[in-house]
Write an enzyme that holds these catalytic residues in place. Sequence first.
Site, PDB file in Angstrom:
ATOM      1  N   CYS A 162       0.822  -1.125  -0.046  1.00 41.04           N
ATOM      2  CA  CYS A 162       0.129   0.004  -0.165  1.00 41.04           C
ATOM      3  C   CYS A 162       0.877   1.131   0.071  1.00 41.04           C
ATOM      4  CB  CYS A 162      -1.008  -0.175   1.162  1.00 41.04           C
ATOM      5  SG  CYS A 162      -1.827   1.725   1.450  1.00 41.04           S
ATOM      6  N   GLY A 198     -12.900   8.054  -9.002  1.00 41.46           N
ATOM      7  CA  GLY A 198     -11.273   8.030  -9.481  1.00 41.46           C
ATOM      8  C   GLY A 198     -10.314   7.847  -8.258  1.00 41.46           C
ATOM      9  N   HIS A 207      -8.163   8.448   2.672  1.00 45.08           N
ATOM     10  CA  HIS A 207      -7.371   9.736   2.553  1.00 45.08           C
ATOM     11  C   HIS A 207      -8.286  10.796   2.565  1.00 45.08           C
ATOM     12  CE1 HIS A 207      -6.906   7.917  -1.403  1.00 45.08           C
ATOM     13  NE2 HIS A 207      -7.007   9.246  -1.823  1.00 45.08           N
TER      14      HIS A 207
END
Length: 111
Positions: free
Chosen positions: A3, A91, A98
């Site tokens: 990640c 997107g 986040h």
Amino acid sequence: MDCLFCKIVSGEIPSKKVYEDDRVYAFYDIAPAAPTHVLVVPKKHIDGVDAVNAENASEVAYIFTVIPKIAESLGLKGGYRVVSNVGADAGQTVRHIHFHILGGKELGRMC
Ligand code: 5GP
Ligand code: ZN
């Protein structure tokens, strides 16, 4: 886990730090979409808003106590936008939850 943002949190991948405490890390976006563009992430990996649940919701709640402090430290006196993209249609490119802080100009209306 492979990640990107876990690697940024751990320091394996460098970033330009804006804020850090034991639960949250914030850094400048590499491709700013506004004069000020900061990403705020929990240190604990959560895939996205679609993966928030009773067990990890406290990390998200905590982030929202930190975001105004970060915005103030960035001098965003005129306001700012907080965005979290979820999934392909929005997107989302990094599957580590986040929150974008965008500001530094009049942002206009959202799409
Ligand atoms: P998303 O598109 O998932 O909502 O947001 C991911 C954000 O991460 C994008 O705005 C992109 O510019 C930013 N980003 C991608 N890779 C990196 C990186 O290696 N470093 C930093 N600082 N930002 C990155
Ligand atoms: Zn992660």
